[in-house]
Scaffold this motif. Sequence first.
Motif, PDB file in Angstrom:
ATOM      1  N   ALA A  51       0.869  -1.177   0.000  1.00  0.00           N
ATOM      2  CA  ALA A  51       0.000   0.000   0.000  1.00  0.00           C
ATOM      3  C   ALA A  51       0.904   1.225   0.000  1.00  0.00           C
ATOM      4  O   ALA A  51       2.114   1.119   0.207  1.00  0.00           O
ATOM      5  N   LYS A  52       0.320   2.378  -0.238  1.00  0.00           N
ATOM      6  CA  LYS A  52       1.108   3.599  -0.279  1.00  0.00           C
ATOM      7  C   LYS A  52       1.808   3.823   1.061  1.00  0.00           C
ATOM      8  O   LYS A  52       1.173   3.854   2.106  1.00  0.00           O
ATOM      9  N   ASN A  53       3.129   3.975   1.007  1.00  0.00           N
ATOM     10  CA  ASN A  53       3.957   4.210   2.189  1.00  0.00           C
ATOM     11  C   ASN A  53       3.883   3.085   3.214  1.00  0.00           C
ATOM     12  O   ASN A  53       4.211   3.275   4.380  1.00  0.00           O
ATOM     13  N   GLU A  54       3.422   1.900   2.777  1.00  0.00           N
ATOM     14  CA  GLU A  54       3.313   0.744   3.668  1.00  0.00           C
ATOM     15  C   GLU A  54       4.236  -0.367   3.203  1.00  0.00           C
ATOM     16  O   GLU A  54       4.408  -0.581   2.002  1.00  0.00           O
ATOM     17  N   ILE A  55       4.803  -1.081   4.144  1.00  0.00           N
ATOM     18  CA  ILE A  55       5.688  -2.187   3.813  1.00  0.00           C
ATOM     19  C   ILE A  55       5.372  -3.373   4.722  1.00  0.00           C
ATOM     20  O   ILE A  55       4.985  -3.190   5.880  1.00  0.00           O
ATOM     21  N   ARG A  56       5.474  -4.569   4.173  1.00  0.00           N
ATOM     22  CA  ARG A  56       5.278  -5.802   4.946  1.00  0.00           C
ATOM     23  C   ARG A  56       6.598  -6.551   4.959  1.00  0.00           C
ATOM     24  O   ARG A  56       7.192  -6.789   3.911  1.00  0.00           O
ATOM     25  N   VAL A  57       7.082  -6.877   6.158  1.00  0.00           N
ATOM     26  CA  VAL A  57       8.383  -7.530   6.269  1.00  0.00           C
ATOM     27  C   VAL A  57       8.219  -8.953   6.780  1.00  0.00           C
ATOM     28  O   VAL A  57       7.284  -9.275   7.509  1.00  0.00           O
ATOM     29  N   MET A  58       9.143  -9.800   6.379  1.00  0.00           N
ATOM     30  CA  MET A  58       9.212 -11.184   6.819  1.00  0.00           C
ATOM     31  C   MET A  58      10.419 -11.276   7.749  1.00  0.00           C
ATOM     32  O   MET A  58      11.563 -11.103   7.321  1.00  0.00           O
ATOM     33  N   VAL A  59      10.169 -11.534   9.039  1.00  0.00           N
ATOM     34  CA  VAL A  59      11.207 -11.481  10.063  1.00  0.00           C
ATOM     35  C   VAL A  59      11.576 -12.896  10.506  1.00  0.00           C
ATOM     36  O   VAL A  59      10.695 -13.694  10.840  1.00  0.00           O
ATOM     37  N   VAL A  60      12.858 -13.212  10.516  1.00  0.00           N
ATOM     38  CA  VAL A  60      13.332 -14.508  11.021  1.00  0.00           C
ATOM     39  C   VAL A  60      13.386 -14.425  12.540  1.00  0.00           C
ATOM     40  O   VAL A  60      14.047 -13.547  13.101  1.00  0.00           O
ATOM     41  N   TRP A  67       9.505 -17.772  10.929  1.00  0.00           N
ATOM     42  CA  TRP A  67       9.371 -16.383  10.531  1.00  0.00           C
ATOM     43  C   TRP A  67       7.971 -15.862  10.842  1.00  0.00           C
ATOM     44  O   TRP A  67       7.035 -16.614  11.043  1.00  0.00           O
ATOM     45  N   GLY A  68       7.863 -14.533  10.864  1.00  0.00           N
ATOM     46  CA  GLY A  68       6.581 -13.874  11.065  1.00  0.00           C
ATOM     47  C   GLY A  68       6.472 -12.681  10.139  1.00  0.00           C
ATOM     48  O   GLY A  68       7.485 -12.116   9.710  1.00  0.00           O
ATOM     49  N   LEU A  69       5.234 -12.302   9.818  1.00  0.00           N
ATOM     50  CA  LEU A  69       4.976 -11.147   8.957  1.00  0.00           C
ATOM     51  C   LEU A  69       4.543  -9.964   9.797  1.00  0.00           C
ATOM     52  O   LEU A  69       3.738 -10.114  10.725  1.00  0.00           O
ATOM     53  N   LEU A  70       5.046  -8.792   9.462  1.00  0.00           N
ATOM     54  CA  LEU A  70       4.747  -7.597  10.237  1.00  0.00           C
ATOM     55  C   LEU A  70       4.605  -6.408   9.301  1.00  0.00           C
ATOM     56  O   LEU A  70       5.449  -6.180   8.437  1.00  0.00           O
ATOM     57  N   ASP A  71       3.524  -5.644   9.462  1.00  0.00           N
ATOM     58  CA  ASP A  71       3.284  -4.446   8.664  1.00  0.00           C
ATOM     59  C   ASP A  71       3.778  -3.211   9.401  1.00  0.00           C
ATOM     60  O   ASP A  71       3.644  -3.115  10.630  1.00  0.00           O
ATOM     61  N   MET A  72       4.310  -2.270   8.641  1.00  0.00           N
ATOM     62  CA  MET A  72       4.774  -1.009   9.231  1.00  0.00           C
ATOM     63  C   MET A  72       4.844   0.051   8.144  1.00  0.00           C
ATOM     64  O   MET A  72       4.724  -0.253   6.955  1.00  0.00           O
ATOM     65  N   SER A  73       5.064   1.268   8.573  1.00  0.00           N
ATOM     66  CA  SER A  73       5.232   2.352   7.609  1.00  0.00           C
ATOM     67  C   SER A  73       6.641   2.318   7.038  1.00  0.00           C
ATOM     68  O   SER A  73       7.562   1.743   7.626  1.00  0.00           O
ATOM     69  N   MET A  74       6.820   2.952   5.895  1.00  0.00           N
ATOM     70  CA  MET A  74       8.149   3.081   5.331  1.00  0.00           C
ATOM     71  C   MET A  74       9.063   3.868   6.263  1.00  0.00           C
ATOM     72  O   MET A  74      10.263   3.581   6.382  1.00  0.00           O
ATOM     73  N   LEU A  75       8.499   4.851   6.963  1.00  0.00           N
ATOM     74  CA  LEU A  75       9.275   5.655   7.901  1.00  0.00           C
ATOM     75  C   LEU A  75       9.882   4.777   8.987  1.00  0.00           C
ATOM     76  O   LEU A  75      11.073   4.892   9.307  1.00  0.00           O
ATOM     77  N   ARG A  76       9.072   3.872   9.541  1.00  0.00           N
ATOM     78  CA  ARG A  76       9.575   3.000  10.603  1.00  0.00           C
ATOM     79  C   ARG A  76      10.612   2.020  10.046  1.00  0.00           C
ATOM     80  O   ARG A  76      11.630   1.741  10.677  1.00  0.00           O
ATOM     81  N   TYR A  77      10.342   1.492   8.850  1.00  0.00           N
ATOM     82  CA  TYR A  77      11.284   0.552   8.235  1.00  0.00           C
ATOM     83  C   TYR A  77      12.639   1.205   8.018  1.00  0.00           C
ATOM     84  O   TYR A  77      13.693   0.627   8.320  1.00  0.00           O
ATOM     85  N   GLU A  78      12.633   2.425   7.461  1.00  0.00           N
ATOM     86  CA  GLU A  78      13.896   3.102   7.165  1.00  0.00           C
ATOM     87  C   GLU A  78      14.674   3.434   8.433  1.00  0.00           C
ATOM     88  O   GLU A  78      15.905   3.598   8.389  1.00  0.00           O
TER      89      GLU A  78
END
Length: 232
Positions: A51-60, A67-78
């Motif tokens: 989604a716009k400015n949204e990222i989903r990460v796969m965390v070991v 692993w687990g999936l976690l959604d966050m903003s691009m700001l938090r990811y960066e």
Amino acid sequence: MKSNKYFTKELLVEANNAAIREKRNQTIKEEIIETLDDDMLFPICHFFYHAKNEIRVMVVLDYQGTWGLLDMSMLRYESLPTSILNDDGSVTLEDEESYNSRRPYPNTREWQESFVLKPVRRQKSFRDDVLKAYNNQCAVCSINNTKVLRAAHIWPVSYGGTDEIQNGICLCVTHEVAYDSGLFSITPEGDVILNTRDDLKIEYLKIRYPDNLQERPSISNLLKRNEFFSNK
């Protein structure tokens, strides 16, 4: 050299609590995080934009590869720390002062973000068109219940991908998540390549193509996507 984002346990707890608080779609169960080693680092092995400015990460989460999936903003990811895999095989970790300087509120351990759920571009039309092209069946398994079918973008919209049928593949929910997480890939020739030892219940060694040749997946977008994931 290859770089990669990672969490400390403190940062993982913070990001997960924020995702829960902000009612994001993907979070990790709190009881799972509580059992994690306080001194362990948790690398992000895959990510994608959904989604716009949204990222989903796969965390070991452990040495067994859970692993687990976690959604966050691009700001938090960066703002997350970065590790560097050096040419000699050693790993250099970013120091805390360095990555804290990228946080929007350096002197605050957590921050609140707004998260607005709304349609992005032509999502419903895109889904309808892609499902129709694939005769309402997942391209890699026999599931044909439209309630659990999705139109997966080959090249993400946030990277300039379009809502044209050729940039979509009909997948069931399970295989959409697996595809977006890089657990399997699709070659320009339509071959399905597993990138994990997990049983993904994939039934076809080649995807089921649309009957209309003009609606088949874009070869250039498949190439771009596979190159993108191969560098992660």
